[in-house]
Design a protein around this motif. Structure first.
Motif, PDB file in Angstrom:
ATOM      1  N   THR A 229      53.991 127.081  55.708  1.00 37.96           N
ATOM      2  CA  THR A 229      55.264 126.377  55.585  1.00 37.96           C
ATOM      3  C   THR A 229      55.290 125.130  56.437  1.00 37.96           C
ATOM      4  O   THR A 229      55.792 124.082  56.022  1.00 37.96           O
ATOM      5  CB  THR A 229      56.425 127.301  56.007  1.00 37.96           C
ATOM      6  OG1 THR A 229      56.415 128.462  55.173  1.00 37.96           O
ATOM      7  CG2 THR A 229      57.761 126.592  55.865  1.00 37.96           C
ATOM      8  N   ARG A 230      54.713 125.214  57.629  1.00 34.48           N
ATOM      9  CA  ARG A 230      54.774 124.093  58.566  1.00 34.48           C
ATOM     10  C   ARG A 230      53.665 123.080  58.367  1.00 34.48           C
ATOM     11  O   ARG A 230      53.736 121.970  58.877  1.00 34.48           O
ATOM     12  CB  ARG A 230      54.713 124.624  60.003  1.00 34.48           C
ATOM     13  CG  ARG A 230      55.938 125.441  60.387  1.00 34.48           C
ATOM     14  CD  ARG A 230      55.742 126.145  61.690  1.00 34.48           C
ATOM     15  NE  ARG A 230      56.895 126.987  62.014  1.00 34.48           N
ATOM     16  CZ  ARG A 230      56.905 127.914  62.953  1.00 34.48           C
ATOM     17  NH1 ARG A 230      55.818 128.116  63.677  1.00 34.48           N
ATOM     18  NH2 ARG A 230      57.974 128.639  63.180  1.00 34.48           N
TER      19      ARG A 230
ATOM     20  N   ARG B  58      67.467 118.351  61.487  1.00 38.01           N
ATOM     21  CA  ARG B  58      67.244 118.096  60.069  1.00 38.01           C
ATOM     22  C   ARG B  58      68.564 118.250  59.332  1.00 38.01           C
ATOM     23  O   ARG B  58      69.276 119.228  59.529  1.00 38.01           O
ATOM     24  CB  ARG B  58      66.206 119.053  59.491  1.00 38.01           C
ATOM     25  CG  ARG B  58      64.832 118.914  60.133  1.00 38.01           C
ATOM     26  CD  ARG B  58      63.805 119.782  59.407  1.00 38.01           C
ATOM     27  NE  ARG B  58      62.498 119.663  60.010  1.00 38.01           N
ATOM     28  CZ  ARG B  58      62.041 120.454  60.973  1.00 38.01           C
ATOM     29  NH1 ARG B  58      62.790 121.429  61.423  1.00 38.01           N
ATOM     30  NH2 ARG B  58      60.837 120.274  61.488  1.00 38.01           N
ATOM     31  N   ASP B  59      68.875 117.284  58.473  1.00 39.89           N
ATOM     32  CA  ASP B  59      70.124 117.342  57.736  1.00 39.89           C
ATOM     33  C   ASP B  59      70.063 118.409  56.654  1.00 39.89           C
ATOM     34  O   ASP B  59      69.058 119.105  56.495  1.00 39.89           O
ATOM     35  CB  ASP B  59      70.443 115.974  57.116  1.00 39.89           C
ATOM     36  CG  ASP B  59      69.346 115.505  56.163  1.00 39.89           C
ATOM     37  OD1 ASP B  59      68.419 116.295  55.875  1.00 39.89           O
ATOM     38  OD2 ASP B  59      69.415 114.362  55.700  1.00 39.89           O
ATOM     39  N   GLY B  60      71.143 118.553  55.897  1.00 43.59           N
ATOM     40  CA  GLY B  60      71.203 119.580  54.866  1.00 43.59           C
ATOM     41  C   GLY B  60      70.066 119.518  53.868  1.00 43.59           C
ATOM     42  O   GLY B  60      69.357 120.513  53.662  1.00 43.59           O
ATOM     43  N   PRO B  61      69.833 118.353  53.222  1.00 40.83           N
ATOM     44  CA  PRO B  61      68.721 118.275  52.264  1.00 40.83           C
ATOM     45  C   PRO B  61      67.364 118.548  52.910  1.00 40.83           C
ATOM     46  O   PRO B  61      66.502 119.200  52.317  1.00 40.83           O
ATOM     47  CB  PRO B  61      68.814 116.832  51.744  1.00 40.83           C
ATOM     48  CG  PRO B  61      70.254 116.459  51.932  1.00 40.83           C
ATOM     49  CD  PRO B  61      70.682 117.150  53.188  1.00 40.83           C
ATOM     50  N   GLY B  62      67.158 118.050  54.136  1.00 38.36           N
ATOM     51  CA  GLY B  62      65.884 118.290  54.811  1.00 38.36           C
ATOM     52  C   GLY B  62      65.673 119.751  55.135  1.00 38.36           C
ATOM     53  O   GLY B  62      64.577 120.292  54.981  1.00 38.36           O
ATOM     54  N   ALA B  63      66.746 120.421  55.573  1.00 39.11           N
ATOM     55  CA  ALA B  63      66.645 121.846  55.887  1.00 39.11           C
ATOM     56  C   ALA B  63      66.386 122.659  54.630  1.00 39.11           C
ATOM     57  O   ALA B  63      65.573 123.595  54.628  1.00 39.11           O
ATOM     58  CB  ALA B  63      67.935 122.320  56.566  1.00 39.11           C
ATOM     59  N   ARG B  64      67.056 122.318  53.536  1.00 37.16           N
ATOM     60  CA  ARG B  64      66.845 123.043  52.286  1.00 37.16           C
ATOM     61  C   ARG B  64      65.442 122.800  51.738  1.00 37.16           C
ATOM     62  O   ARG B  64      64.860 123.673  51.088  1.00 37.16           O
ATOM     63  CB  ARG B  64      67.904 122.653  51.261  1.00 37.16           C
ATOM     64  CG  ARG B  64      69.283 123.247  51.579  1.00 37.16           C
ATOM     65  CD  ARG B  64      70.232 123.111  50.410  1.00 37.16           C
ATOM     66  NE  ARG B  64      70.590 121.732  50.160  1.00 37.16           N
ATOM     67  CZ  ARG B  64      71.619 121.113  50.741  1.00 37.16           C
ATOM     68  NH1 ARG B  64      72.385 121.773  51.604  1.00 37.16           N
ATOM     69  NH2 ARG B  64      71.905 119.865  50.462  1.00 37.16           N
ATOM     70  N   ALA B  65      64.887 121.614  52.008  1.00 32.65           N
ATOM     71  CA  ALA B  65      63.514 121.339  51.566  1.00 32.65           C
ATOM     72  C   ALA B  65      62.529 122.281  52.251  1.00 32.65           C
ATOM     73  O   ALA B  65      61.564 122.749  51.631  1.00 32.65           O
ATOM     74  CB  ALA B  65      63.153 119.888  51.856  1.00 32.65           C
ATOM     75  N   VAL B  66      62.763 122.570  53.532  1.00 31.30           N
ATOM     76  CA  VAL B  66      61.909 123.515  54.250  1.00 31.30           C
ATOM     77  C   VAL B  66      61.998 124.898  53.609  1.00 31.30           C
ATOM     78  O   VAL B  66      60.987 125.580  53.397  1.00 31.30           O
ATOM     79  CB  VAL B  66      62.314 123.582  55.741  1.00 31.30           C
ATOM     80  CG1 VAL B  66      61.569 124.699  56.453  1.00 31.30           C
ATOM     81  CG2 VAL B  66      62.038 122.252  56.424  1.00 31.30           C
ATOM     82  N   LEU B  67      63.221 125.319  53.271  1.00 31.24           N
ATOM     83  CA  LEU B  67      63.404 126.630  52.661  1.00 31.24           C
ATOM     84  C   LEU B  67      62.792 126.694  51.271  1.00 31.24           C
ATOM     85  O   LEU B  67      62.252 127.735  50.870  1.00 31.24           O
ATOM     86  CB  LEU B  67      64.894 126.955  52.598  1.00 31.24           C
ATOM     87  CG  LEU B  67      65.539 127.307  53.946  1.00 31.24           C
ATOM     88  CD1 LEU B  67      67.047 127.409  53.806  1.00 31.24           C
ATOM     89  CD2 LEU B  67      64.973 128.598  54.491  1.00 31.24           C
TER      90      LEU B  67
END
Length: 413
Positions: free
Chosen positions: A388-389, A99-108
């Motif tokens: 979350t998931r 997951r790229d930066g924006p995708g990873a931050r979306a999870v957080l």
């Protein structure tokens, strides 16, 4: 707070998992318990830092002084630093999964929204001093900063520490009451459960933004430490950890002693400026103390890494299930101290509350160890992970069904 899939019990259950982060969270929960328990004593709303009048009780006076120096305003920076560290490691793992930066931050951010929701429920049902909501708010606002350059990260962290110090010191100084006959506790101001729940939720709405601001600095320091895996690889950072442990602890103790003279009843002052200044010094050096404690535990974990006793494994298990253990403490506080339950706050002093805190933390460690032996995560961690998931699972379902259809062919009508 814990993450990762549950591992089976046994000697291999923790062999592939770094000890320092879990051990730090487990020991931190003891400090959290000690900080909170005395604030349920009757009369703790009357004086600074939630300590009731201690005149005539040398044991209580000594305990109040020791807790002021070693625990008060030292637990929340350590808690926030570890939360930032965990956030940084989750971000790194999301990127490792593609997951790229924006995708990873979306999870957080999704996780942060859930923490905000969990915090509101926690406050409504159990505990006015909730920090889960503050970390949820912090995650929503500050997760983007975790990828900033080091210079930017430390500049914002420093500004956050200064602002947090000023705000918290003002709140502490304003908490000094001139009415020694006040018999309320700092965390229970109502005698019935409905009014108390309303008070807890109202307090949460007010304190959540305050706690988020106060926690911003150590949160970003923890995120920076996560980039370098300092707590997971303490052997590579032994010199840095020693410097932080020694310097942070020394500053923390020196900065805590002046306020300890007030909370222990040795020094009485009516000057609001003096009280504010000592409170500010206490909070500011508490940030150094929180970092020093985390570094000291990392060094301890380095010594214990290859000879983990049952006690160390149990404390680490508690740290891995820190969210559940934290909520467990709130359940105990409500059951023991509320005026409409057992009302223990009317019958114990500061020393008695510290003993209750020790027992409460110990029971949380025991429960966490039982869960570890069964290969299970804590209930709060499980609920947060599933929530979350779930959106990811829903989004991925059509693709999985399409893939199954391509392999198995169309279903018969």
């Amino acid at each position: 707070m814990s993450d990762g899939a549950p591992r089976p019990s046994g000697s291999g259950a923790t062999a592939d998992r770094a000890l320092a982060p879990d051990l730090a969270r487990g020991l931190m929960l003891l400090i959290v318990a000690l900080v909170h328990a005395h604030m349920f004593i009757s009369g703790s709303a009357a004086v600074i830092r939630g300590y009731p009048p201690v005149a005539g009780s040398p044991a209580d006076a000594l305990t109040a002084g020791v807790l002021t120096v070693l625990a008060d305003s030292r637990s929340f920076p350590m808690f926030a630093l570890l939360f930032g560290y965990g956030t940084g490691r989750i971000l790194a793992r999301e990127r490792e999964r593609g997951r790229d930066g924006p995708g990873a931050r979306a999870v957080l951010r999704r996780r942060a929204r859930l923490l905000l929701l969990f915090g509101s429920v926690h406050a409504l049902l159990l505990f006015a001093g909730d920090v889960l909501g503050a970390y949820g708010l912090l995650g929503l606002v500050a997760v983007g900063l975790t990828g900033a350059r080091d210079r930017t990260l430390f500049t914002v962290a420093g500004a956050g520490i200064l602002v947090g110090t000023a705000l918290y010191a003002s709140m502490l100084a304003a908490g000094v009451s001139a009415d020694p006959g006040d018999t309320a506790s700092a965390l229970h101001l109502a005698a019935d459960p409905v009014s108390d729940a309303a008070y807890r939720l109202g307090t949460w709405v007010f304190t959540t933004p305050l706690f988020a601001v106060m926690s911003l600095g150590p949160f970003l320091v923890g995120a920076h430490a996560a980039r370098r895996r300092i707590l997971e690889e303490p052997g590579r950072h032994r010199v840095l950890l020693r410097r932080v442990a020694v310097t942070g602890t020394a500053l923390s103790v020196a900065g805590g002693i002046p306020l300890a003279l007030i909370t222990s009843g040795v020094w009485t002052t009516a000057a609001s400026g003096v009280t504010w200044g000592l409170s500010a010094l206490h909070v500011l050096t508490g940030y150094a103390g929180g970092c020093g404690l985390a570094a000291a535990v990392a060094l301890l974990a380095l010594r214990l890494e290859h000879r983990r006793s049952r006690a160390v494994v149990a404390v680490a298990a508690c740290g891995r299930r820190s969210m559940s253990a934290y909520v467990w403490q709130s359940v105990v506080w409500l059951a023991l101290f509320a005026p409409y339950t057992l009302g223990l706050g009317d019958r114990v002093g500061v020393l008695g509350s510290a003993l209750v805190a020790l027992g409460t933390w110990g029971s949380g460690v025991l429960l966490a160890e039982l869960l570890r032996r069964r290969g299970r995560r804590g209930p709060a961690e499980t609920l947060l992970a599933r929530a979350t998931r779930r959106p990811q699972a829903v989004a991925a379902a059509p693709a999985r069904r399409a893939a199954v259809g391509e392999v198995n062919g169309p279903r018969p009508p």
